[in-house]
Design a protein around this motif. Structure first.
Motif, short mmCIF file in Angstrom:
data_model
loop_
_atom_site.label_atom_id
_atom_site.label_comp_id
_atom_site.label_asym_id
_atom_site.label_seq_id
_atom_site.Cartn_x
_atom_site.Cartn_y
_atom_site.Cartn_z
N GLY A 201 0.45 14.76 -4.72
CA GLY A 201 0.79 14.57 -3.32
C GLY A 201 -0.27 15.10 -2.37
N HIS A 202 -0.61 16.40 -2.52
CA HIS A 202 -1.53 17.02 -1.57
C HIS A 202 -3.00 16.74 -1.89
N LEU A 203 -3.35 16.66 -3.17
CA LEU A 203 -4.75 16.43 -3.51
C LEU A 203 -5.10 14.95 -3.60
N LYS A 204 -4.10 14.09 -3.83
CA LYS A 204 -4.39 12.66 -3.99
C LYS A 204 -3.69 11.75 -2.99
N GLY A 205 -2.62 12.21 -2.38
CA GLY A 205 -1.92 11.38 -1.39
C GLY A 205 -1.04 10.32 -1.99
N ALA A 206 -0.48 10.59 -3.18
CA ALA A 206 0.39 9.61 -3.85
C ALA A 206 1.73 10.28 -4.17
N TRP A 297 4.62 15.39 1.20
CA TRP A 297 3.43 15.84 0.47
C TRP A 297 2.25 14.90 0.75
N MET A 298 2.49 13.61 0.79
CA MET A 298 1.43 12.64 1.05
C MET A 298 0.83 12.85 2.44
N VAL A 299 1.70 13.13 3.41
CA VAL A 299 1.23 13.34 4.79
C VAL A 299 0.29 14.54 4.86
#
Length: 443
Positions: A201-206, A297-299
């Protein structure tokens, strides 16, 4: 013939006996779904929607024995078994075999002995230091990509170098989230899930939920049409595998010029999967399924990279950098993930035993320090598929034991050089495309 089951949860129900014929009839085609674990019969019809691993992955085993995948996917089987008691409706009749006749009894029993040996050897336990250092190398590269632009300016060379470093960060974070997603780092699901959210979520945005939904299906039934989402590009973009390609040709179906698919693969495969499909579909997925935690997390990822790079590059420069990174990452991701599966057997689900299912659909790439790093140890795809919760740093230790088991039972254990594995993707596409054309024209 055993009597019809009664409502779940009654004591009388626990002592009812069923045949494999009765179980097979509850495969979901008529909405009712049963499966078998350790000879016990469970009615999962209503539970599928609440299954933490997703509704589809458990439904793929409806009407079948699911003992080996159950053991393979769960790290706390005792806790999970307690929640399954309410689903228990009976067991196989004493005269019934422990699994279906389509499965190799001797191979299955010996694999279960191998699994017990692997656990006694401690190969299911992870080195936290290994994964900590792996995470640190990703974070350091992430910082370095920004520092290059901040310290040395935004020239073409520094822009390109930053893009390459960010590509490495994204690819390696992809392999690391894979470890947490498979619950192979910590002994409890809670910590694995938390770090999985952070990395993907935080490192990849998925979204973690999207990865779980897709990837567990792939592991449950690899290369099985309509059960493995990784081969969903058949038949609308590619004709995959010998069996399915001939079947498609006989049906006179032509969605693409498949006899040229080994050429257009270079255009619509590696370069486009992430920037033109995954990048947008993941937002549809989380919003449509209301996965708000994943979206949060993605945001954090998109906010962080926006605030980090827009002041240095401007909006246009930032967007250019972002899509170059996704383009480079897409090529890396597709070649690595497809080299182990596309050249292998692709078919409908034939309800084979766990070992045969995994081995016919997977192959390895030779071990080396670079191959291990470049592929996130997914060059040991066979071992990973047989033991999905095993920490990746132990794959090479269990590999000789798996090779011995395969040799004893006459199962091909394929391992090849990295570049040969890449080339085999193209060769297999060319072969299946030609098989489709021959069937389309002459059968």
């Amino acid at each position: 013939m055993a009597p019809d089951p009664v409502a779940a949860g009654t004591s009388a129900q626990i002592h009812r006996y069923f045949t494999w014929e009765e179980v097979a009839q509850r495969s979901g085609r008529e909405k009712e779904r049963w499966l078998v674990i350790d000879r016990k019969v469970y009615n999962i019809s209503e539970f599928t929607r609440r299954h933490p691993g997703g509704s589809r992955v458990i439904s793929h085993y409806a009407g079948q024995d699911a003992t080996d995948p159950f053991v393979a996917f769960h790290i706390n089987k005792g806790l999970v078994s307690k929640y399954m008691n309410s689903l228990l409706i009976g067991e196989l009749a004493p005269e019934q075999p422990s699994f279906e006749p389509t499965k190799n009894k001797e191979l299955t029993n010996e694999f279960r002995e191998l699994r017990a040996t692997v656990e006694r050897m401690g190969l299911m336990k992870s080195s936290h230091l290994f994964f900590l250092l792996y995470l640190l190398h990703i974070l350091l590269l992430d910082v370095a990509a920004w520092l290059i632009l901040w310290v040395f300016g935004t020239s073409f060379v520094t822009f390109l170098l930053s893009a390459v470093l960010l590509c490495i960060v994204q690819a390696q974070a992809g392999w690391l989230q894979h470890d947490f997603g498979h619950l192979s780092v910590f002994g409890t699901s809670t910590w694995n899930h938390l770090l999985h959210h952070f990395v993907i979520g935080h490192l990849k945005g998925a979204p973690a939920s999207w990865w779980n939904h897709m990837h567990f299906q792939h592991h449950a039934k690899p290369n099985c049409f309509r059960k493995d989402p990784d081969i969903n590009m058949h038949p609308f973009f590619f004709a995959l595998g010998k069996v399915l390609s001939v079947e498609l040709g006989k049906q006179k179906k032509k969605y693409m010029p498949y006899n040229h698919q080994h050429k257009y693969f270079f255009l619509i495969g590696p370069p486009t999967l992430l920037p033109l499909y995954f990048q947008w579909y993941i937002f549809y997925f989380v919003i449509q399924r209301k996965k708000w935690v994943d979206l949060a997390w993605m945001v954090t990822f998109y906010t962080r990279i926006f605030l980090s790079y827009v002041p240095l590059l401007g909006l246009k420069g930032f967007l250019g950098l972002f899509f170059i990174v996704r383009f480079l990452e897409s090529n890396w991701f597709v070649w690595v993930t497809q080299m182990n599966h596309i050249p292998m057997h692709i078919d409908h689900d034939r309800n084979m035993d766990w070992v045969s299912t995994q081995l016919q659909a997977t192959c390895n790439v030779h071990k080396s320090a670079f191959n291990d790093w470049f592929s996130g140890h997914l060059n040991f795809q066979i071992e990973h598929h047989l033991f999905p919760t095993m920490p990746r740093h132990n794959y090479h230790k269990v590999a000789p034991l798996v090779q011995s088991l395969c040799a004893k039972h006459g199962i091909e254990y394929q391992s090849k050089p990295l570049l040969s594995a890449f080339a085999d993707i193209v060769y297999s596409l060319k072969e299946s495309g030609q098989l489709w054309l021959d069937a389309y024209l002459h059968q």
